[in-house]
Scaffold this motif. Sequence first.
Motif, PDB file in Angstrom:
ATOM      1  N   TYR A  79       7.262   4.276  -2.820  1.00  0.00           N
ATOM      2  CA  TYR A  79       8.496   3.608  -2.386  1.00  0.00           C
ATOM      3  C   TYR A  79       8.272   2.799  -1.109  1.00  0.00           C
ATOM      4  CZ  TYR A  79      10.537   6.708  -5.826  1.00  0.00           C
ATOM      5  OH  TYR A  79      10.830   7.353  -7.002  1.00  0.00           O
ATOM      6  N   ALA A  80       7.022   2.788  -0.632  1.00  0.00           N
ATOM      7  CA  ALA A  80       6.722   2.034   0.595  1.00  0.00           C
ATOM      8  C   ALA A  80       6.671   0.550   0.247  1.00  0.00           C
ATOM      9  CB  ALA A  80       5.398   2.503   1.181  1.00  0.00           C
ATOM     10  N   THR A  81       7.229  -0.272   1.103  1.00  0.00           N
ATOM     11  CA  THR A  81       7.290  -1.718   0.806  1.00  0.00           C
ATOM     12  C   THR A  81       6.397  -2.528   1.737  1.00  0.00           C
ATOM     13  OG1 THR A  81       9.191  -1.802   2.287  1.00  0.00           O
ATOM     14  CG2 THR A  81       9.658  -1.559  -0.079  1.00  0.00           C
ATOM     15  N   ASP A  82       5.868  -1.911   2.766  1.00  0.00           N
ATOM     16  CA  ASP A  82       4.996  -2.662   3.685  1.00  0.00           C
ATOM     17  C   ASP A  82       3.561  -2.720   3.164  1.00  0.00           C
ATOM     18  OD1 ASP A  82       4.873   0.200   4.210  1.00  0.00           O
ATOM     19  OD2 ASP A  82       3.487  -0.349   5.803  1.00  0.00           O
ATOM     20  N   ARG A  83       2.799  -3.576   3.789  1.00  0.00           N
ATOM     21  CA  ARG A  83       1.423  -3.851   3.314  1.00  0.00           C
ATOM     22  C   ARG A  83       0.565  -2.593   3.384  1.00  0.00           C
ATOM     23  NH1 ARG A  83      -2.868  -6.734   6.034  1.00  0.00           N
ATOM     24  NH2 ARG A  83      -1.510  -6.894   7.858  1.00  0.00           N
ATOM     25  N   HIS A  84       0.829  -1.752   4.381  1.00  0.00           N
ATOM     26  CA  HIS A  84      -0.003  -0.541   4.566  1.00  0.00           C
ATOM     27  C   HIS A  84       0.566   0.673   3.825  1.00  0.00           C
ATOM     28  CE1 HIS A  84      -2.380  -2.693   7.492  1.00  0.00           C
ATOM     29  NE2 HIS A  84      -1.283  -3.029   8.180  1.00  0.00           N
ATOM     30  N   ARG A  85       1.688   0.447   3.100  1.00  0.00           N
ATOM     31  CA  ARG A  85       2.313   1.542   2.319  1.00  0.00           C
ATOM     32  C   ARG A  85       2.542   2.748   3.236  1.00  0.00           C
ATOM     33  NH1 ARG A  85      -0.249   2.986  -3.005  1.00  0.00           N
ATOM     34  NH2 ARG A  85       1.924   3.240  -3.678  1.00  0.00           N
ATOM     35  N   THR A  86       3.218   2.476   4.349  1.00  0.00           N
ATOM     36  CA  THR A  86       3.451   3.512   5.364  1.00  0.00           C
ATOM     37  C   THR A  86       4.406   4.600   4.888  1.00  0.00           C
ATOM     38  OG1 THR A  86       3.159   1.771   7.026  1.00  0.00           O
ATOM     39  CG2 THR A  86       4.141   3.846   7.772  1.00  0.00           C
ATOM     40  N   VAL A  87       4.031   5.851   5.128  1.00  0.00           N
ATOM     41  CA  VAL A  87       4.887   6.975   4.712  1.00  0.00           C
ATOM     42  C   VAL A  87       5.157   7.948   5.863  1.00  0.00           C
ATOM     43  CG1 VAL A  87       4.290   6.920   2.268  1.00  0.00           C
ATOM     44  CG2 VAL A  87       2.841   8.209   3.872  1.00  0.00           C
ATOM     45  N   ASP A  88       4.651   7.588   7.061  1.00  0.00           N
ATOM     46  CA  ASP A  88       4.910   8.459   8.222  1.00  0.00           C
ATOM     47  C   ASP A  88       5.524   7.630   9.333  1.00  0.00           C
ATOM     48  OD1 ASP A  88       1.571   8.530   9.770  1.00  0.00           O
ATOM     49  OD2 ASP A  88       2.727   6.903   8.841  1.00  0.00           O
ATOM     50  N   ASP A  89       6.076   8.327  10.315  1.00  0.00           N
ATOM     51  CA  ASP A  89       6.754   7.618  11.395  1.00  0.00           C
ATOM     52  C   ASP A  89       6.693   8.489  12.654  1.00  0.00           C
ATOM     53  OD1 ASP A  89       9.747   5.532  11.152  1.00  0.00           O
ATOM     54  OD2 ASP A  89       8.130   5.635  12.673  1.00  0.00           O
ATOM     55  N   MET A 123       7.406  12.627   8.256  1.00  0.00           N
ATOM     56  CA  MET A 123       7.480  11.817   7.042  1.00  0.00           C
ATOM     57  C   MET A 123       8.558  10.757   7.232  1.00  0.00           C
ATOM     58  SD  MET A 123       6.826  14.498   3.927  1.00  0.00           S
ATOM     59  CE  MET A 123       6.426  13.214   2.743  1.00  0.00           C
ATOM     60  N   LYS A 124       8.242   9.545   6.849  1.00  0.00           N
ATOM     61  CA  LYS A 124       9.154   8.412   7.027  1.00  0.00           C
ATOM     62  C   LYS A 124      10.432   8.659   6.223  1.00  0.00           C
ATOM     63  CE  LYS A 124       8.693   3.349   7.231  1.00  0.00           C
ATOM     64  NZ  LYS A 124       9.920   2.978   6.435  1.00  0.00           N
ATOM     65  N   VAL A 125      11.566   8.428   6.824  1.00  0.00           N
ATOM     66  CA  VAL A 125      12.853   8.809   6.196  1.00  0.00           C
ATOM     67  C   VAL A 125      13.121   8.057   4.896  1.00  0.00           C
ATOM     68  CG1 VAL A 125      15.360   8.698   6.516  1.00  0.00           C
ATOM     69  CG2 VAL A 125      13.910   9.634   8.318  1.00  0.00           C
ATOM     70  N   ASP A 126      12.990   6.727   4.917  1.00  0.00           N
ATOM     71  CA  ASP A 126      13.459   5.962   3.749  1.00  0.00           C
ATOM     72  C   ASP A 126      12.622   6.222   2.502  1.00  0.00           C
ATOM     73  OD1 ASP A 126      12.078   2.642   4.527  1.00  0.00           O
ATOM     74  OD2 ASP A 126      11.215   4.662   4.669  1.00  0.00           O
ATOM     75  N   THR A 127      11.315   6.285   2.637  1.00  0.00           N
ATOM     76  CA  THR A 127      10.462   6.521   1.453  1.00  0.00           C
ATOM     77  C   THR A 127      10.640   7.940   0.940  1.00  0.00           C
ATOM     78  OG1 THR A 127       8.690   6.968   3.048  1.00  0.00           O
ATOM     79  CG2 THR A 127       8.709   4.790   2.003  1.00  0.00           C
TER      80      THR A 127
END
Length: 250
Positions: free
Chosen positions: A41-51, A62-66
């Motif tokens: 569900y990550a939309t950025d180039r690096h497919r970020t899943v943490d924050d 863990m990143k909230v939106d994904t």
Amino acid sequence: MWIGVVSLFPEMFEALTRQGVTGRAVEKGRIDLEFWNPRDYATDRHRTVDDRPYGGGPGMLMKVDTLRAAIHDARSRAEIATGQRPKVIYLSPQGRRLDQRGAGELASGPPLVVVAGRYEGIDERVVEADIDEEWSIGDYVLSGGELPAMVLIDAAARLVPGVLGHQDSALEDSFNDGLLDCPHYTRPEDVEGRRVPEVLLSGHHGAIRRWRLKQSLGRTWLRRPDLLEGRTLNDEQRELLEEFIEEYAP
Ligand SMILES: CN1CCN(C(=O)c2nonc2N)CC1
């Protein structure tokens, strides 16, 4: 039983889906396991899943939106697949301690969505908004929620009717009817002078049942007396435990 899993490492769960009792249960369709990966569900180039955590400090969350998107899709799929609203579970040391009774409750309840956290965990607002129950497999800190999730799924799946080839084996497992398991023996009859208890070679099923019950009661008394607290023993159980104690400490 339908179980959805939200995890950044779904391949870890092949230990459940491709091996043993749970693997056969999946193959037989007794257990349905489906996976959602927040990284999808990550939309950025690096497919970020943490924050980064507000307030600073070590580690990431863990990143909230994904994470929320994965949970929501798993929940929607559960409702389509089963017609029931699932129970969404998050594994964490802050949760209810998993035991056999809890596994039984989960096995007989609604479909599950099991969320396996990584990093330092998940945002508290996701817990409040999306998680129904937090469960823990013990008072220690692991690297992620995948192993606890597999423990919980395995413990519950074994109790789903039809999963175990021989239903009795679930009942004879430790912690079924709340006692520790009795000793078990197989060939050869003599291992370096240690022999199989004669009763088990007798073919006398009544005597064998009583011996096994006595050993379960005695082991529980010796190793986990807390499991006997508040438990009412029937006449046979009380008599067998008294026999065991007498023989143990004459
Ligand atoms: C974020 N992650 C931290 C580590 N973790 C656990 O130690 C755990 N989970 O369930 N019982 C446990 N003990 C899972 C979640």
